[in-house]
Design a protein around this motif. Structure first.
Motif: not given
Ligand SMILES: [Fe+2]
Length: 345
Positions: A135-162
């Motif tokens: 399954n897939k979807g269109a690309a998303m534009d994120l108004p942030c530095n790419y490393l905030l997203m790599t941080d997010n994807l090394l962070d299994p804990t955030h799912v509990a709140w986000v």
């Protein structure tokens, strides 16, 4: 700062056509189009004469004609015609970028073309496996530095709140994380044993009752992630678990392409080991995942602003170990690349 000697996703393959288009990758403006043969071409998007973007010109067969004075470039970026009848200046050329189409994506190499090796493109296990659905979807534009997203994807804990209501369950709050360094990235992972499946997964897994759940969050340099979720009936999971015929695996692929220091284009899709031809399931999974990624985007948009405007230092927690290791290594890779480029100038 960006790593240049790397493959990034330039676009979904179906976004690139016979129309000239401008994309921006690592702050560089690039003109992309397809040759008559269908091959994707990427050229520096600035005519060397007066710097009008070539993407504002015209496509003529396999040539690009500048919209200002008609300078004409071939697919290697060489000027093959200029007005005035005189000699074409030797500087009349634009930089061509190596590109390669794979997995339905167009990959672009942003560094030294001599180092571009398509074997280094992120490998996607099961992409063409008929037993796995996608399954897939269109690309998303994120108004942030790419490393905030790599941080997010090394962070299994955030799912509990986000991602309360989809990926979250109590165990995601405080089950200890493990960190594994690999040659090309970092993996943050953990098993949560004998827990109720989180709501999103409860809808798709093929068994009832409690599960053993694995979160495998892996990011490879510079900004490509595999998030593998494993759900197996309670008692069959763990590092030495036997798993089970009903074990559900979802591989979520996430490719972040820095556009600028503060904007990122985010490409994603998921592969699953069940019901490969179930289009309704694919549609539901895409909608749910997109909803979750919108939750990430809302948080990261605000974090980008929060960090940029902070009036006191921010702190790190033990759960940030994977992110900090990833950032430190990537910084070193960028510094090394910059030093070598400077030495070769
Ligand atoms: Fe998230």
């Amino acid at each position: 700062m960006f790593l240049k000697n790397a493959w990034y996703v330039a676009a979904w393959a179906n976004e690139i056509t016979r129309e000239l288009q401008q994309i921006t990758v690592l702050n560089e403006k690039i003109c992309v189009f397809r040759m008559e043969s269908g091959e994707v071409i990427a050229l520096e998007d600035a005519c060397p004469h007066r710097k009008l973007p070539l993407s504002k010109g015209r496509i003529k067969g396999d040539h690009v004609e500048c919209g200002y004075h008609g300078l004409t470039f071939d697919c290697a970026g060489q000027c093959v015609w200029a007005p005035g009848g005189g000699r074409i200046p030797s500087a009349a050329k634009v930089r061509p970028y190596p590109v390669h189409e794979k997995f339905g994506l167009v990959w672009i190499w942003m560094g030294n073309a001599a180092l571009a090796d398509t074997d280094e493109i992120f490998e996607i296990e099961h992409f063409d496996d008929p037993a796995w659905g996608i399954n897939k979807g269109a690309a998303m534009d994120l108004p942030c530095n790419y490393l905030l997203m790599t941080d997010n994807l090394l962070d299994p804990t955030h799912v509990a709140w986000v991602h309360d209501g989809s990926f979250a369950q109590d165990a995601t709050k405080d089950t200890p994380l493990r960190i594994t360094k690999t040659d090309d990235g970092i993996i943050v992972h953990r098993w949560m044993m004998d827990v109720e499946p989180a709501p999103f997964y409860k809808k798709v897994i093929g068994f009832t009752g409690n599960c053993d759940r694995k979160q495998h969050y892996e990011v490879r340099y510079p900004s490509h992630a595999l998030i593998r979720a494993i759900f197996t009936p309670a008692g069959t999971g763990g590092d030495d678990g036997a798993l089970h015929e009903d074990t559900f695996i979802m591989d979520s692929y996430n490719f972040m392409t820095p556009v600028s220091e503060t904007t990122t284009r985010y490409y994603w899709f998921q592969l699953r080991n069940i019901r490969p031809d179930d289009q309704a399931l694919s549609k539901m999974m895409s909608a749910d995942v997109q909803h979750a990624f919108e939750e990430d985007r809302a948080v990261l948009t605000a974090v980008q602003i929060g960090l940029a405007e902070k009036t006191s230092p921010h702190i790190d927690l033990p759960i940030d170990g994977g992110q900090l290791r990833f950032r430190r290594k990537l910084e070193a890779m960028i510094a090394e690349e910059t030093a070598v480029d400077a030495a070769l100038m």
